[in-house]
Scaffold this motif. Structure first.
Motif, mmCIF file in Angstrom:
data_model
loop_
_atom_site.group_PDB
_atom_site.id
_atom_site.type_symbol
_atom_site.label_atom_id
_atom_site.label_comp_id
_atom_site.label_asym_id
_atom_site.label_seq_id
_atom_site.Cartn_x
_atom_site.Cartn_y
_atom_site.Cartn_z
ATOM 1 N N ILE A 1 15.401 9.037 1.678
ATOM 2 C CA ILE A 1 14.567 8.053 0.986
ATOM 3 C C ILE A 1 13.911 8.788 -0.177
ATOM 4 O O ILE A 1 13.285 9.846 0.007
ATOM 5 C CB ILE A 1 13.513 7.417 1.924
ATOM 6 N N SER B 1 11.158 4.731 5.695
ATOM 7 C CA SER B 1 11.243 3.529 4.859
ATOM 8 C C SER B 1 10.680 2.312 5.586
ATOM 9 O O SER B 1 10.012 1.464 4.976
ATOM 10 C CB SER B 1 12.692 3.271 4.420
ATOM 11 N N ARG C 1 11.005 3.026 -4.840
ATOM 12 C CA ARG C 1 11.676 3.892 -3.865
ATOM 13 C C ARG C 1 13.121 3.436 -3.659
ATOM 14 O O ARG C 1 13.466 2.287 -3.895
ATOM 15 C CB ARG C 1 10.919 3.871 -2.542
ATOM 16 N N LYS D 1 16.750 4.182 -0.996
ATOM 17 C CA LYS D 1 17.512 4.889 0.034
ATOM 18 C C LYS D 1 18.778 5.455 -0.595
ATOM 19 O O LYS D 1 19.439 4.776 -1.380
ATOM 20 C CB LYS D 1 17.892 3.949 1.176
ATOM 21 N N ASP E 1 15.100 10.138 6.081
ATOM 22 C CA ASP E 1 14.451 8.876 6.430
ATOM 23 C C ASP E 1 14.105 8.762 7.914
ATOM 24 O O ASP E 1 13.043 8.268 8.280
ATOM 25 C CB ASP E 1 15.353 7.708 6.005
#
Length: 668
Positions: A111, A236, A253, A255, A288
């Motif tokens: 992330i 996340s 943000r 992923k 993450d």
């Protein structure tokens, strides 16, 4: 109007104002004009004035209130606020990715988030109510700035759900607020802030919250101190939860499944960075999965599951006017370039290290040159190169001196070294720098005796070496500039406390060449006393793990010096501890200590020990101190005001000890 009716109307006004405040400051999507908001706020304050017993801490009217503080109180973080390791290139990022894959395999997701250039803070919520906010401080202990953080309108005073947890974020000053603030200060002929980060930090450390309120600060939350009670499985998902609770989280943000996607994200924001209304100085990359984060763990300072990529340093051109020489505690002569003032990465730069004579020759630096400078990692100014094509012929070649600039002793270049060195043991500059090192945090940690105080003491001939510190009197201290009765008393107390430090602190403080903090600990564990170490031969030293030829030779040479022998004798007579207060690893293995080979977590406020003191003592008894509670935790030490860690430990059936019980175990 009855009290019941007033309470209903007041609650309705609070809910409306909180809704409009959230839309304006968090969603950046106001749905009513400012005049209408002000009208509703006046209705609320009028009603609260008529019924003061109905005022609640989460009322929108309570953003600013109360008298100015006289000082900030200290706050111990439930979970340490670790720093992040830095990456400066694609190679660094790929190396980080390689280490992750070696540790946990290929099945994971990153992330990526923007690294906001502000001040790291912690917010504590209890049953959904904002109760405390603090600075990061040293990661373990920060300062209570609750009153100032309440003035940031994007911080909800009550969450949408009654969660009890600690959240972390970055308080910052938007660019528009920064420009407006400096414009006002210029009109008043006040000193301007160098950059938004300094302005934000300065605003949040104002003792009067009304000043902080006038600065229009903002915040982005980026995580929790402990996810244990939230039920989320990924970072996340935690950010999504924070948003659902009404907290402001940065929306940029992303992923990333591969390191290539991470590099694309970095490239995008390297280009688009100037378009943001706030400063960022890099990109944060995290694994993450929270389980995988726990598996990767952390070093003493940084998590292994995250890294901060720092943007390439901004480069500017300025003129080198002179070169200044300084003498370090080991006698090394360091040249520093003096520059015409220039702004680099938001701050004014007038000095840049040239490191040594070889660097000056390699870069062909001359007095009067135009040079390109940058800040390495946006922090340390350095000269990149000289613009030789701009020379006029008036530039002057620079050569290093043959004598020490402080004591006039002949300078030497030791075999295998690039630095020139003053080897006069009585050189005043070396002694002054050595004293500054001796009292520093990682050495004897004498609070209140900083560089300026040491400088005054040295200039007034109150101290000439480390031993003199332990014979200072209150009258001597009171003769120093800006040293009052209370400060003198506190300093003498701090000096007295330092006498009880374990041997490794003293060894590091003495500044023996090549002996850093880690080596000092190794030597203290092995030899256990100053007497045994000081008489050790080079052959004996080489049997100690991690002690090489250079270090062994430096240690023997150091203790052969008559002045050192006299110094150690004087420190002993002053009552300074000369023994290792821990236990050697071999003894630990046979120890029946409750902490031996156990994973221990500290939480809450300890009254008798600092966190670091408790950590060192537990580790000396064979324990491993961790920052978070998990199934692997064996013992939790719970001080006052223990929070979520205690709850989680009880849920997991982990043994819980009080500070009183901890002290009993340590005494045994």
């Amino acid at each position: 109007m009855t009290s019941e009716k007033a309470e209903l109307q007041l609650k309705e006004l609070q809910n409306l104002l909180n809704k409009y405040n959230y839309e304006y400051h968090v969603l950046d999507n106001p749905t009513i004009p400012d005049a209408e908001y002000d009208k509703l706020m006046k209705q609320l304050t009028d009603l609260e004035k008529a019924y003061p017993e109905l005022i609640t801490p989460d009322s929108p009217s309570q953003r600013v209130g109360g008298a100015a503080l006289s000082a900030f109180e200290k706050v111990t973080h439930e979970t340490p606020m670790l720093s992040l390791g830095n990456a400066f290139s694609e190679a660094d990022i790929r190396d980080f990715d390689r280490r992750i894959r070696q540790a946990i395999g290929d099945k994971f997701t990153y992330i990526c988030e923007l690294k906001i250039d502000g001040l790291a803070v912690s917010l504590s919520y209890e049953e959904g109510l904002f109760i405390k906010g603090s600075t990061r401080g040293d990661g373990e202990i920060g300062e209570d700035i609750t009153a100032n953080l309440r003035t940031i309108r994007s911080i909800p005073l009550r969450l949408n759900e009654p969660y009890t947890f600690e959240v972390r974020g970055e308080a910052y000053m938007p660019k528009r607020s920064f420009l407006q603030l400096n414009k006002m200060r210029a009109e008043k002929e006040e000193m301007l802030f160098a950059n938004p980060r300094n302005a934000a930090a300065g605003s949040l450390r104002q003792l009067d919250p009304r000043i902080a309120a006038s600065r229009n600060l903002d915040i982005f939350l980026y995580g929790m101190g402990n996810y244990g009670t939230t039920g989320v499985a990924t970072h996340s998902a935690g950010l999504n939860l924070l948003e659902d609770l009404g907290l402001k989280v940065n929306k940029e943000r992303k992923k990333c499944a591969t390191v290539e996607e991470v590099m694309n994200y970095i490239e995008k924001w390297t280009v688009e960075r100037p378009e943001l209304d706030y400063e960022i100085d890099g990109i944060v990359i995290k694994v993450d999965s929270l389980d995988q984060q726990d598996e990767l763990g952390a070093t003493a300072r940084t998590p292994r599951w995250a890294i901060a990529y720092k943007f390439p340093a901004e480069e500017v051109v300025t003129k080198l006017t002179s070169i200044e020489l300084s003498v370090g505690r080991t006698g090394v002569i360091t040249p520093t370039a003096i520059l015409e003032p220039v702004t680099v990465a938001g701050t004014t730069v007038q000095r840049a290290s040239l490191h040594n004579e070889d660097i000056i020759k390699e870069k062909d630096v001359m007095l009067g040159d135009w040079v390109v400078i940058r800040k390495a990692g946006d922090i340390i100014p350095e000269i990149v190169n000289v613009l030789a094509e701009r020379r006029t012929g008036e530039e002057i070649a620079f050569s290093m001196p043959t004598e020490c600039p402080d004591c006039a002793s002949e300078l030497v270049r030791l075999e295998g070294e690039v630095a020139l060195r003053c080897i006069n043991p009585k050189c005043p500059a070396q002694r002054r720098e050595s004293l500054i090192h001796f009292v520093s945090r990682n050495a004897m940690n004498i609070e209140g005796m900083g560089e300026k105080v040491i400088g005054q003491m040295f200039d007034h001939a109150l101290i000439k070496d480390a031993a003199d510190i332990y014979f200072l009197t209150k009258d001597q201290l009171l003769s120093l500039e800006r040293m009052g009765e209370k400060s003198a008393t506190n300093l003498l107390t701090s000096i007295d406390i330092s006498k009880g430090n374990s041997l490794e602190k003293l060894l590091f403080g003495l500044g023996i060449r090549h002996v850093g903090a880690k080596a000092a600990k190794t030597l203290a564990e092995h030899f256990e006393s100053m007497d045994r170490l000081s008489t050790a031969t080079e052959e004996e030293l080489l049997t100690v793990p991690e002690i090489g030829d250079k270090m062994a030779d430096a240690i023997v040479t150091y203790f052969e010096n008559e002045e050192v022998e006299q110094l150690i004798s004087e420190l002993k007579s002053a009552g300074v501890n000369m023994n290792y207060l821990g236990i050697k690893r071999q003894q630990i293995e046979d120890s029946d200590s409750v902490f031996n080979e156990k994973t221990v977590v500290l939480t809450g406020k300890l009254e008798q020990l600092t966190r670091n003191e408790a950590k060192e003592k537990i580790e000396a008894l064979g324990g491993n101190v961790s920052g978070s509670v998990s199934k692997k935790t064996d013992i939790l030490i719970a001080g006052a005001d223990a929070g979520s860690k205690l709850t989680k430990a009880i849920d997991l059936g982990i043994e819980v000890l009080s500070e009183e019980k901890l002290l009993e175990e340590l005494k045994e």
